[in-house]
Write a protein that holds these residues in place. Structure first.
Motif, PDB file in Angstrom:
ATOM      1  N   PHE A  50      -9.110  -4.195   1.558  1.00 21.39           N
ATOM      2  CA  PHE A  50      -8.986  -5.498   0.913  1.00 21.39           C
ATOM      3  C   PHE A  50      -7.854  -6.317   1.517  1.00 21.39           C
ATOM      4  O   PHE A  50      -7.979  -7.534   1.692  1.00 21.39           O
ATOM      5  N   LEU A  51      -6.758  -5.661   1.848  1.00 16.81           N
ATOM      6  CA  LEU A  51      -5.647  -6.387   2.452  1.00 16.81           C
ATOM      7  C   LEU A  51      -6.052  -6.971   3.801  1.00 16.81           C
ATOM      8  O   LEU A  51      -5.761  -8.138   4.091  1.00 16.81           O
ATOM      9  N   ARG A  52      -6.742  -6.188   4.610  1.00 14.94           N
ATOM     10  CA  ARG A  52      -7.090  -6.648   5.953  1.00 14.94           C
ATOM     11  C   ARG A  52      -8.195  -7.707   5.934  1.00 14.94           C
ATOM     12  O   ARG A  52      -8.232  -8.570   6.820  1.00 14.94           O
ATOM     13  N   GLU A  53      -9.071  -7.654   4.937  1.00 17.06           N
ATOM     14  CA  GLU A  53     -10.159  -8.633   4.883  1.00 17.06           C
ATOM     15  C   GLU A  53      -9.778  -9.896   4.117  1.00 17.06           C
ATOM     16  O   GLU A  53     -10.236 -10.991   4.450  1.00 17.06           O
ATOM     17  N   PHE A  54      -8.939  -9.755   3.086  1.00 18.78           N
ATOM     18  CA  PHE A  54      -8.685 -10.873   2.179  1.00 18.78           C
ATOM     19  C   PHE A  54      -7.202 -11.232   2.029  1.00 18.78           C
ATOM     20  O   PHE A  54      -6.890 -12.183   1.306  1.00 18.78           O
ATOM     21  N   GLY A  55      -6.312 -10.479   2.691  1.00 19.21           N
ATOM     22  CA  GLY A  55      -4.895 -10.787   2.603  1.00 19.21           C
ATOM     23  C   GLY A  55      -4.281 -10.333   1.289  1.00 19.21           C
ATOM     24  O   GLY A  55      -4.963  -9.759   0.431  1.00 19.21           O
ATOM     25  N   PRO A  56      -2.975 -10.580   1.099  1.00 15.82           N
ATOM     26  CA  PRO A  56      -2.283 -10.137  -0.116  1.00 15.82           C
ATOM     27  C   PRO A  56      -2.914 -10.670  -1.401  1.00 15.82           C
ATOM     28  O   PRO A  56      -2.989  -9.959  -2.402  1.00 15.82           O
ATOM     29  N   ASP A  57      -3.382 -11.918  -1.385  1.00 12.94           N
ATOM     30  CA  ASP A  57      -4.013 -12.467  -2.593  1.00 12.94           C
ATOM     31  C   ASP A  57      -5.278 -11.687  -2.939  1.00 12.94           C
ATOM     32  O   ASP A  57      -5.556 -11.419  -4.116  1.00 12.94           O
ATOM     33  N   GLY A  58      -6.054 -11.335  -1.913  1.00 13.93           N
ATOM     34  CA  GLY A  58      -7.266 -10.565  -2.149  1.00 13.93           C
ATOM     35  C   GLY A  58      -6.970  -9.160  -2.648  1.00 13.93           C
ATOM     36  O   GLY A  58      -7.712  -8.607  -3.460  1.00 13.93           O
ATOM     37  N   LEU A  59      -5.876  -8.584  -2.165  1.00 10.33           N
ATOM     38  CA  LEU A  59      -5.471  -7.260  -2.627  1.00 10.33           C
ATOM     39  C   LEU A  59      -5.161  -7.298  -4.118  1.00 10.33           C
ATOM     40  O   LEU A  59      -5.635  -6.456  -4.896  1.00 10.33           O
ATOM     41  N   HIS A  60      -4.378  -8.275  -4.541  1.00  9.22           N
ATOM     42  CA  HIS A  60      -4.038  -8.383  -5.963  1.00  9.22           C
ATOM     43  C   HIS A  60      -5.268  -8.753  -6.788  1.00  9.22           C
ATOM     44  O   HIS A  60      -5.403  -8.317  -7.942  1.00  9.22           O
ATOM     45  N   ARG A  61      -6.176  -9.527  -6.209  1.00  7.97           N
ATOM     46  CA  ARG A  61      -7.404  -9.867  -6.922  1.00  7.97           C
ATOM     47  C   ARG A  61      -8.248  -8.610  -7.146  1.00  7.97           C
ATOM     48  O   ARG A  61      -8.878  -8.457  -8.203  1.00  7.97           O
ATOM     49  N   PHE A  62      -8.253  -7.697  -6.165  1.00  2.00           N
ATOM     50  CA  PHE A  62      -8.965  -6.433  -6.339  1.00  2.00           C
ATOM     51  C   PHE A  62      -8.429  -5.687  -7.558  1.00  2.00           C
ATOM     52  O   PHE A  62      -9.203  -5.164  -8.378  1.00  2.00           O
ATOM     53  N   VAL A  63      -7.120  -5.639  -7.714  1.00  2.00           N
ATOM     54  CA  VAL A  63      -6.526  -4.912  -8.838  1.00  2.00           C
ATOM     55  C   VAL A  63      -6.874  -5.591 -10.158  1.00  2.00           C
ATOM     56  O   VAL A  63      -7.298  -4.940 -11.121  1.00  2.00           O
ATOM     57  N   THR A  64      -6.712  -6.904 -10.218  1.00  2.00           N
ATOM     58  CA  THR A  64      -6.902  -7.594 -11.494  1.00  2.00           C
ATOM     59  C   THR A  64      -8.365  -7.725 -11.887  1.00  2.00           C
ATOM     60  O   THR A  64      -8.674  -7.843 -13.078  1.00  2.00           O
ATOM     61  N   GLU A  65      -9.277  -7.667 -10.907  1.00  2.00           N
ATOM     62  CA  GLU A  65     -10.697  -7.820 -11.209  1.00  2.00           C
ATOM     63  C   GLU A  65     -11.418  -6.480 -11.378  1.00  2.00           C
ATOM     64  O   GLU A  65     -12.630  -6.463 -11.569  1.00  2.00           O
ATOM     65  N   THR A  66     -10.681  -5.375 -11.347  1.00  2.00           N
ATOM     66  CA  THR A  66     -11.286  -4.058 -11.479  1.00  2.00           C
ATOM     67  C   THR A  66     -10.925  -3.459 -12.829  1.00  2.00           C
ATOM     68  O   THR A  66      -9.746  -3.294 -13.142  1.00  2.00           O
ATOM     69  N   ASP A  67     -11.929  -3.133 -13.648  1.00  2.00           N
ATOM     70  CA  ASP A  67     -11.686  -2.555 -14.961  1.00  2.00           C
ATOM     71  C   ASP A  67     -11.284  -1.085 -14.866  1.00  2.00           C
ATOM     72  O   ASP A  67     -11.506  -0.428 -13.844  1.00  2.00           O
ATOM     73  N   ALA A  68     -10.722  -0.590 -15.973  1.00  2.00           N
ATOM     74  CA  ALA A  68     -10.352   0.824 -16.141  1.00  2.00           C
ATOM     75  C   ALA A  68      -9.311   1.271 -15.124  1.00  2.00           C
ATOM     76  O   ALA A  68      -9.299   2.433 -14.713  1.00  2.00           O
ATOM     77  N   PHE A  69      -8.416   0.358 -14.745  1.00  2.00           N
ATOM     78  CA  PHE A  69      -7.354   0.714 -13.801  1.00  2.00           C
ATOM     79  C   PHE A  69      -6.193   1.420 -14.506  1.00  2.00           C
ATOM     80  O   PHE A  69      -5.130   1.623 -13.918  1.00  2.00           O
ATOM     81  N   HIS A  70      -6.415   1.791 -15.756  1.00  2.00           N
ATOM     82  CA  HIS A  70      -5.385   2.522 -16.494  1.00  2.00           C
ATOM     83  C   HIS A  70      -5.400   4.013 -16.161  1.00  2.00           C
ATOM     84  O   HIS A  70      -4.482   4.736 -16.548  1.00  2.00           O
ATOM     85  N   MET A  71      -6.418   4.482 -15.467  1.00  2.00           N
ATOM     86  CA  MET A  71      -6.527   5.904 -15.167  1.00  2.00           C
ATOM     87  C   MET A  71      -5.331   6.370 -14.334  1.00  2.00           C
ATOM     88  O   MET A  71      -4.830   5.628 -13.497  1.00  2.00           O
ATOM     89  N   PRO A  72      -4.865   7.590 -14.559  1.00  2.00           N
ATOM     90  CA  PRO A  72      -3.728   8.095 -13.778  1.00  2.00           C
ATOM     91  C   PRO A  72      -4.095   8.248 -12.310  1.00  2.00           C
ATOM     92  O   PRO A  72      -5.275   8.336 -11.946  1.00  2.00           O
ATOM     93  N   ILE A  73      -3.078   8.295 -11.470  1.00  2.00           N
ATOM     94  CA  ILE A  73      -3.279   8.433 -10.029  1.00  2.00           C
ATOM     95  C   ILE A  73      -2.820   9.823  -9.582  1.00  2.00           C
ATOM     96  O   ILE A  73      -1.717  10.263  -9.914  1.00  2.00           O
ATOM     97  N   HIS A  74      -3.690  10.500  -8.843  1.00  2.00           N
ATOM     98  CA  HIS A  74      -3.346  11.797  -8.273  1.00  2.00           C
ATOM     99  C   HIS A  74      -2.690  11.559  -6.914  1.00  2.00           C
ATOM    100  O   HIS A  74      -3.318  11.057  -5.988  1.00  2.00           O
ATOM    101  N   GLU A  75      -1.424  11.922  -6.794  1.00  2.00           N
ATOM    102  CA  GLU A  75      -0.647  11.614  -5.590  1.00  2.00           C
ATOM    103  C   GLU A  75      -0.962  12.606  -4.474  1.00  2.00           C
ATOM    104  O   GLU A  75      -0.440  13.719  -4.440  1.00  2.00           O
ATOM    105  N   ASP A  76      -1.823  12.187  -3.577  1.00  2.00           N
ATOM    106  CA  ASP A  76      -2.189  13.056  -2.442  1.00  2.00           C
ATOM    107  C   ASP A  76      -2.032  12.315  -1.121  1.00  2.00           C
ATOM    108  O   ASP A  76      -2.651  12.699  -0.126  1.00  2.00           O
ATOM    109  N   ARG A  77      -1.203  11.292  -1.089  1.00  2.00           N
ATOM    110  CA  ARG A  77      -1.047  10.501   0.141  1.00  2.00           C
ATOM    111  C   ARG A  77      -0.599  11.359   1.317  1.00  2.00           C
ATOM    112  O   ARG A  77      -1.035  11.156   2.454  1.00  2.00           O
TER     113      ARG A  77
END
Length: 224
Positions: A165-192
């Motif tokens: 999303f960042l590479r296709e839509f820039g920082p605004d698109g990245l934040h739009r991905f977060v705000t337009e996606t439901d159920a983002f309350h789920m925990p994150i499994h840290e496996d980076r």
């Protein structure tokens, strides 16, 4: 991978288009020989996280993927929703490669969409696509019950999605991905640093920082 915006060759039957709204937005995760790709917005669909459908009894575990016991990561899906819209990438591929994408997205149904369902970031993009080409989007299966147990979001998967999303839509698109996606309350499994996602990507330091900032906005309930 460089951005491809050239017209699709003639002969719609030889090519197919699929709209990616998750990991398929990141061109680095697509193994087939992509003919062209166009950032676009799909009208009438909404994106959400959900527990993956339990298909192990029918199809077995995902090939090449080994997860810790009791870990069943959430997946991204989209569903029809009048008045909604989501950003993504329309990928034009050779029709012969579609079974490869279907196998990758075996937890999803392939749904038909039309060129009129899409808004392109550059008006000229739509003019380069054969109007007779078959276009699809993948929607998670709901006929299977959701898997039981914890359903966190894999950080390695999320990194690949957010980089796309960042590479296709820039920082605004990245934040739009977060705000337009439901159920983002789920925990994150840290496996980076030990990725479980089979198509994990390498991040720049600036990307890691920006992704963490975007997730901080999610955690703190910032919606704009």
């Amino acid at each position: 991978m460089s951005k491809l915006r050239r017209p699709v060759p003639s002969g719609a039957g030889e090519f197919v288009g699929y709209f990616g709204y998750g990991s398929l937005v990141n061109r680095a995760t697509i193994a087939t020989g992509v003919v062209a790709a166009y950032p676009a917005r799909l009208k009438g669909w909404h994106r959400t996280w959900r527990a993956r459908p339990d298909m192990e009894a029918d199809m077995g575990p995902t090939p090449g993927v080994t997860l810790p016991e009791a870990l069943t990561p959430s997946l991204l899906t989209a569903h029809r929703a009048p008045g909604a819209a989501i950003d993504g990438l329309l990928v034009i591929d050779r029709a012969d490669n579609l079974p490869v994408i279907d196998a990758r997205e075996f937890r999803y149904h392939r749904r038909d969409i039309s060129i009129s369902d899409l808004e392109f970031t550059q008006t000229a993009d739509a003019n380069g696509i054969d109007p007779d080409i078959r276009l699809h989007v993948y929607e998670a299966r709901i006929e299977h019950p959701p898997t039981q147990g914890p359903s966190p979001i894999l950080r390695s998967y999320l990194d690949a999605v957010m980089q796309g999303f960042l590479r296709e839509f820039g920082p605004d698109g990245l934040h739009r991905f977060v705000t337009e996606t439901d159920a983002f309350h789920m925990p994150i499994h840290e496996d980076r640093h030990a990725p479980l996602y089979p198509r994990a990507v390498t991040l720049l330091a600036s990307e890691s920082e920006l992704f963490d900032l975007a997730l901080g906005r999610r955690v703190n309930g910032v919606r704009n």
